[in-house]
Design an enzyme around this catalytic site. Structure first.
Site, short mmCIF file in Angstrom:
data_model
loop_
_atom_site.label_atom_id
_atom_site.label_comp_id
_atom_site.label_asym_id
_atom_site.label_seq_id
_atom_site.Cartn_x
_atom_site.Cartn_y
_atom_site.Cartn_z
N GLU A 1 0.81 -1.22 0.00
CA GLU A 1 0.00 0.00 0.00
C GLU A 1 0.84 1.26 0.00
O GLU A 1 0.54 2.23 -0.69
CB GLU A 1 -0.93 0.03 1.21
CG GLU A 1 -2.09 -0.95 1.15
CD GLU A 1 -1.66 -2.37 1.41
OE1 GLU A 1 -0.58 -2.57 1.99
OE2 GLU A 1 -2.40 -3.29 1.03
N HIS B 1 -12.07 -5.51 7.96
CA HIS B 1 -12.74 -5.31 6.68
C HIS B 1 -13.93 -4.40 6.87
O HIS B 1 -14.85 -4.42 6.07
CB HIS B 1 -13.20 -6.66 6.09
CG HIS B 1 -12.08 -7.57 5.72
ND1 HIS B 1 -11.40 -8.33 6.64
CD2 HIS B 1 -11.49 -7.82 4.54
CE1 HIS B 1 -10.46 -9.02 6.02
NE2 HIS B 1 -10.48 -8.72 4.75
#
Lengths: 394, 383
Positions: free
Chosen positions: B118, B188
């Site tokens: 990322e 999540h």
């Protein structure tokens, strides 16, 4: 994709052709030494260990039993997920059993282990029960982490299993910290930090490698290379997919991760090395039959032929089974063991189904330790006194 | 030196007095209310009739949010030859299917997978944008945006400022699915929007429906500032709406009023807007409380005037978001409105938000600021 399958087949072919079995006595007794030749190891900046592994029938039996338990547990988890009893994310380990079995055979429970989210089997390898794993997956209070962690967060303090981590690659520097503590306390133990080929591209892995090498930390970095970072094949996400060489100044070894004896050999060797010299990387060439998680069918980025080829040619459990039978192990006893394992898993699932859900007030336990003067606010802004209660006594 | 400081103070005082000068408020309110049209008495999914969205006059079709995002990305890639879409697994369509078909249409040089990194993805995007290209990066789940936090806060947000305007990474747009989905658990389900609103230099945009998503995403991509675009993952499939075909944008920094009311102003964004709508309807039916529902759309910079005008009309404010309540973006809204509407408020502004714990797995129902809780609080605020 074609290149990948060819490479996998080639490694498998090399393996079976060099598999020679020697017996020291005519009748194989349980503790007779059997010498197995495994696929030779690839080495980077280190001398590879010998690829002739000594084992016994009783050891092979233990490996078989353990791997079969893992396999059936993961299959049960698959069925329960499809039955919507398990919700959320569920990452299954079937196909990779040999990796964990070999590692645990080479280490003790005093060595720390930390891994990624594919951790159901790590819980049972470190002394947990299948029932605890299933209950945790169902979110019940009898689960491994009281139903609060779910599939990705299983822990076992007594057995030095530090989890279970959801964020990819985050466990790698953690492992460096664990190993440092072992060294600091002058313990003859190592830390093993496990990650996948996808995580091998994370920056924090290289930070951890650098620190570990600089300070000679007794850590073993284990890359479970199942060739896919979720949906992306290794040749598409890594410029250099020889992950055992990616440590550069840190030596590395590569072994066939579908062969439990090869894994055990290389991990014992690595442990000796790590205690004396410092970090080492192991790349274990393995494969997962399921997709990345239960939300991933696993067939959009690889062919079913490839998966079936793996199952028929390199399955770790079948390999050990063949070894056992070839060395005179009783086939009937194998069948009996299979049945017992199936029953164990079925019982565990039933018990887990009947287990209670965690009580509501556990939601705000253990956010902080010593929570004096901390208030956790509720949905409406009202205050709730948090609780530090790691035993979850009430 | 002293005189210029004094000068500054006097200007600020004058502004403060001006802002509390009620003589001007009704005029502002009238023009604002006239421009924003609300609705949704029947269906829970709001259809936006925002007249300041530049409509192409094209027919519209009913699609869901992920298709709307896909549509917007297609248009962005079509109209801008420097645009690239990249992120983890975007090639085969992405885990939510928002990038389906892009690689086939525009080729691997423009739509490509990145490795699992990322920080690398965002840093790379900043560099690409600094060269004048349009970089549309995807972070697979907002929970994973934290390795990139340094790049966003220290590099992206400050590039224009620290280079004295010589360089900028305005072409960067970071898209990421956020929010609870029912079974996401710790990693999540997070809503990290508040962290990024705290950084001057970044814009944060959150759509609440398919039409919004398409219009806002196109505006975000074309905005000459780095924008973080959080997509409500629960609404990818469940939110369906008539979305105009063709190119259109919804301006950033403007809130929309979904439903006009007179008793209390409810403010939210993303998937929480749906909850507010449902709560407003319930409360109207059962308790005859008339709620004004506002979707801020852009969190940074947020549309203070619209919310202020609304609270001046109703006298009560309630902000709701999924993120934990302490230091959530609701705090900023409440603080600003408390100051600006202090004398008009009939009750303390309230926040109904997620709890101050990590996002739980089994306790998600308890944690979420759901419709039930809303009812209770609307009722209590009314009294």
């Amino acid at each position: 994709m074609i290149a990948l399958s060819a490479a996998l087949r080639a490694s498998q072919a090399a393996c079976t052709s060099s598999n020679a079995i020697f017996r020291t006595m005519s009748a194989a007794a349980a503790s007779d030494k059997i010498l197995i030749e495994v696929q030779p190891f690839s080495a980077h900046k280190i001398e590879a260990p010998s690829n002739k592994v000594e084992t016994t029938l009783s050891e092979l039996r233990a490996h078989y039993l353990f791997m079969y338990r893992m396999r059936r547990m993961e299959i049960a988890a698959d069925m329960m997920y499809k039955a919507k009893l398990i919700r959320g994310f569920c990452h299954l380990y079937d196909g990779q059993e040999a990796v964990l079995t070999g590692i645990e055979a080479a280490l003790t429970k005093q060595d720390s282990i930390v891994t990624s989210y594919r951790d159901h089997c790590h819980h049972i390898s470190r002394g947990g029960t299948i029932e605890e794993v299933m209950a945790e997956l169902f979110g019940r209070s009898t689960g491994a982490t009281k139903g609060l962690g779910g599939s990705m967060h299983m822990y076992n303090r007594k057995a030095n299993f530090y989890g279970g981590n959801g964020i990819v690659g985050a466990q790698i520097p953690l492992g460096a910290g664990l190993a440092f503590a072992h060294k600091y306390r002058k313990e003859p133990n190592v830390a093993i930090t496990m990650y996948g080929d996808g995580a091998a591209n994370q920056g924090q892995k290289y930070e951890a490698l650098n620190m570990a090498a600089l300070w000679n930390i007794p850590i073993i970095f284990v890359c479970e290379n199942n060739h896919y970072g979720m949906g992306t094949a290794e040749w598409r996400h890594a410029k250099n997919s020889s992950f055992y060489t990616r440590g550069d100044f840190v030596p590395g070894l590569k072994a066939d991760g579908m062969d439990v004896l090869a894994v055990k050999q290389v991990v014992s060797y690595a442990k000796k090395y790590a205690l004396e010299h410092g970090p080492i990387i192991l790349e274990l060439d393995t494969y997962r039959y399921h997709g990345h998680s239960m939300s991933d069918p696993g067939s959009t980025y690889r062919s079913r032929d490839e998966i079936n080829a793996m199952r028929t040619e390199r399955d770790p459990i079948e390999r050990v089974k063949k070894l056992l039978l070839a060395n005179g192990f009783d086939a009937a006893e194998l069948k009996k063991m299979d049945k017992e394992v199936k029953k164990e898993v079925d019982d565990a699932v039933e018990k887990a189904k009947a287990a209670p859900i965690p009580p509501d007030h556990w939601l705000w336990k253990n956010v902080y330790a010593a929570p004096a003067n901390t208030e956790l606010r509720k949905v409406d802004g009202g205050y709730n006194t948090p609780d530090y209660d790691p035993e979850y006594k009430n | 030196m002293m005189s210029s400081v004094q000068g500054l103070f006097s200007i600020r005082l004058q502004t403060a007095i001006f802002s509390t000068n009620y003589k001007y408020i009704p005029a502002v309110f009238a023009s604002v209310a006239g421009r924003f049209i609300h609705h949704s008495p029947e269906c829970s999914f709001a259809t936006n009739l925002d007249s300041d969205a530049k409509d192409t006059g094209n027919p519209s079709r009913k699609i869901n949010l992920c298709n709307a995002v896909n549509d917007a990305l297609n248009i962005a890639l079509d109209t801008n030859p420097t645009a690239c879409v990249f992120g983890e697994d975007v090639g085969f369509g992405g885990v939510f299917r928002c990038t389906v078909g892009l690689m086939e249409r525009y080729g691997r040089e423009r739509v490509f997978n990145t490795p699992l990194c990322e920080q690398g993805i965002v840093g790379f995007g900043i560099g690409l944008a600094a060269m004048g290209h349009t970089a549309i990066a995807e972070i697979q789940f907002a929970d994973y945006i934290f390795p990139a936090f340094d790049q966003l806060v220290n590099e992206a947000a400050k590039y224009r400022y620290r280079s004295g305007g010589t360089f900028d990474c305005g072409g960067l747009t970071v898209r990421s699915p956020y929010g609870a989905v029912g079974h996401g658990g710790h990693y999540h389900s997070q809503s990290p929007e508040a962290f990024f609103t705290h950084v001057p230099g970044l814009k944060v945009v959150i759509p609440s429906s398919p039409r919004e998503a398409k219009g806002l995403l196109l505006a975000a991509i074309r905005d000459p500032n780095p924008v973080i675009f959080f997509e409500p993952k629960m609404l990818y499939r469940t939110s369906v709406e008539e979305v105009p075909e063709g190119d259109f944008e919804i301006p950033l920094g403007r809130a929309r009023i979904l439903r006009e009311g007179s008793d209390i102003t409810l403010v939210g964004w993303g998937q929480q807007v749906l909850v507010l709508e449902q709560a407003a309807k319930m409360v109207k039916d059962k308790l005859r409380i008339s709620c004004e529902v506002i979707d801020v759309r852009t969190l940074q910079p947020w549309d203070v005037l619209t919310v202020e005008a609304s609270v001046n009309k109703t006298g009560r404010l309630l902000v709701s978001h999924e993120a934990p309540i302490t230091s959530g973006f609701g705090a900023e809204i409440v603080a600003t409105i408390s100051k600006r509407c202090f004398l008009r408020l009939e009750a303390p502004p309230l926040r109904v938000c997620g709890m101050d714990t990590p996002f739980p797995l089994v306790y998600e129902d308890m944690y979420m600021p759901s419709v039930q809780r809303w009812q209770n609080y609307c009722r209590s605020r009314q009294s």
